[in-house]
Enzyme design. Structure first.
Site, PDB file in Angstrom:
ATOM      1  CG  ASP A 138     -11.664  -8.178  -0.490  1.00 21.88           C
ATOM      2  OD1 ASP A 138     -10.738  -7.519  -0.229  1.00 21.88           O
ATOM      3  OD2 ASP A 138     -12.796  -8.297   0.180  1.00 21.88           O
TER       4      ASP A 138
ATOM      5  CD  GLU B  13      -2.983  -1.179   2.167  1.00 21.79           C
ATOM      6  OE1 GLU B  13      -3.861  -1.553   2.061  1.00 21.79           O
ATOM      7  OE2 GLU B  13      -2.425  -1.256   3.267  1.00 21.79           O
TER       8      GLU B  13
HETATM    9  N1  ADE Z   1      -9.226  -5.323   3.564  1.00 17.51           N
HETATM   10  C1  ADE Z   1      -9.396  -5.493   2.199  1.00 17.51           C
HETATM   11  N2  ADE Z   1     -10.336  -6.508   2.101  1.00 17.51           N
HETATM   12  C2  ADE Z   1     -10.931  -6.638   3.312  1.00 17.51           C
HETATM   13  C3  ADE Z   1     -11.896  -7.565   3.916  1.00 17.51           C
HETATM   14  N3  ADE Z   1     -12.641  -8.246   2.992  1.00 17.51           N
HETATM   15  N4  ADE Z   1     -12.003  -7.484   5.264  1.00 17.51           N
HETATM   16  C4  ADE Z   1     -11.238  -6.652   6.114  1.00 17.51           C
HETATM   17  N5  ADE Z   1     -10.093  -5.816   5.482  1.00 17.51           N
HETATM   18  C5  ADE Z   1      -9.994  -5.796   4.338  1.00 17.51           C
END
Ligand code: ADE
Length: 230
Positions: free
Chosen positions: A196, A12
């Site tokens: 996601d 990041e």
């Molecule tokens: N950061 C990126 N995706 C995530 C997720 N599904 N849960 C928690 N933090 C995240």
């Protein structure tokens, strides 16, 4: 002006460091902080490691040791809102901790006495984010971001967070940075790009899109810096 930019993972902040040359490195409390200069301004960049405790440590070091006057978080998040897809940019207008529960004593979920359920990010930094998005023709979705010390990869948990906190995205650091900044009266801004959908395939999607989504967020933050520090 001294500005702090925090990510959670090395992926990041790598695209941020690539934009600035001549870093001065400081090792403090188990993390490396990179100082770069931008005109007459100083920017401190660091990744905290994953989770709220690490993020709180980094935000505290940025403010109390390096004198950062504003903090921006850049990184990735899981989508809660069905409107969000991989790569979308999200601006956290308010941050909450979905994993705080002292409801046994009658408190609302997420609430800690003498603190706040929702921490508001800086309207000034958020306006700069929105102006940056507009100038670049980028869609920036605004809303509540929920933070907690779990990677959400389950549709029921995802639904629960959405219903209880009205959040559009979930991650593991934003609210911790928000609590530290709010306590120290430091304006902050939380920017995330979706990696996601926080569902059963979140782990696979995260691995596939971490790098590209992190870069999208970092590139956006660099453009914001140009506006903040001009
Ligand atoms: N950061 C990126 N995706 C995530 C997720 N599904 N849960 C928690 N933090 C995240």
């Amino acid at each position: 002006m001294t500005l702090g930019i925090i990510g959670a993972m090395v992926e990041e902040i790598t695209p941020l460091l690539e934009c600035f040359e001549n870093h001065i490195k400081y090792d403090v409390g188990g993390n490396t902080y990179y100082e770069v200069t931008f005109g007459n301004h100083r920017i401190f960049i660091a990744y905290s490691k994953i989770g709220k405790v690490h993020a709180a440590l980094s935000a505290s070091v940025m403010i109390l040791k390096f004198g950062c006057e504003q903090i921006i978080f850049s990184g990735v998040a899981g989508a809660l809102s069905a409107d969000l897809k991989v790569g979308d940019l999200v601006l956290g207008t308010k941050l909450c901790q979905y994993d705080v529960d002292i409801s046994a004593f009658g408190h609302a979920l997420g609430f800690i006495p003498e603190s706040k359920l929702y921490m508001e990010s800086s309207p000034i930094l958020n306006k700069i984010a929105k102006d940056t998005a507009k100038a670049q023709g980028i869609m920036l979705k605004e809303g509540i971001i929920a933070s907690g010390d779990c990677f959400i990869a389950n549709s029921e948990k995802k639904q629960w967070i959405m219903e209880h906190f009205d959040a559009i995205a979930v991650e593991m650091e934003g609210a911790a940075v928000a609590v530290v900044c709010d306590s120290c009266k430091i304006p902050f801004c939380i920017l995330r790009s979706i990696s996601d959908s926080a569902d059963g395939s979140a782990d696979v999607s995260f691995d596939e899109f971490l790098e590209s989504s992190a870069k999208r967020s970092a590139d956006f933050v660099v453009n914001m810096c140009k506006q903040i520090l001009q």
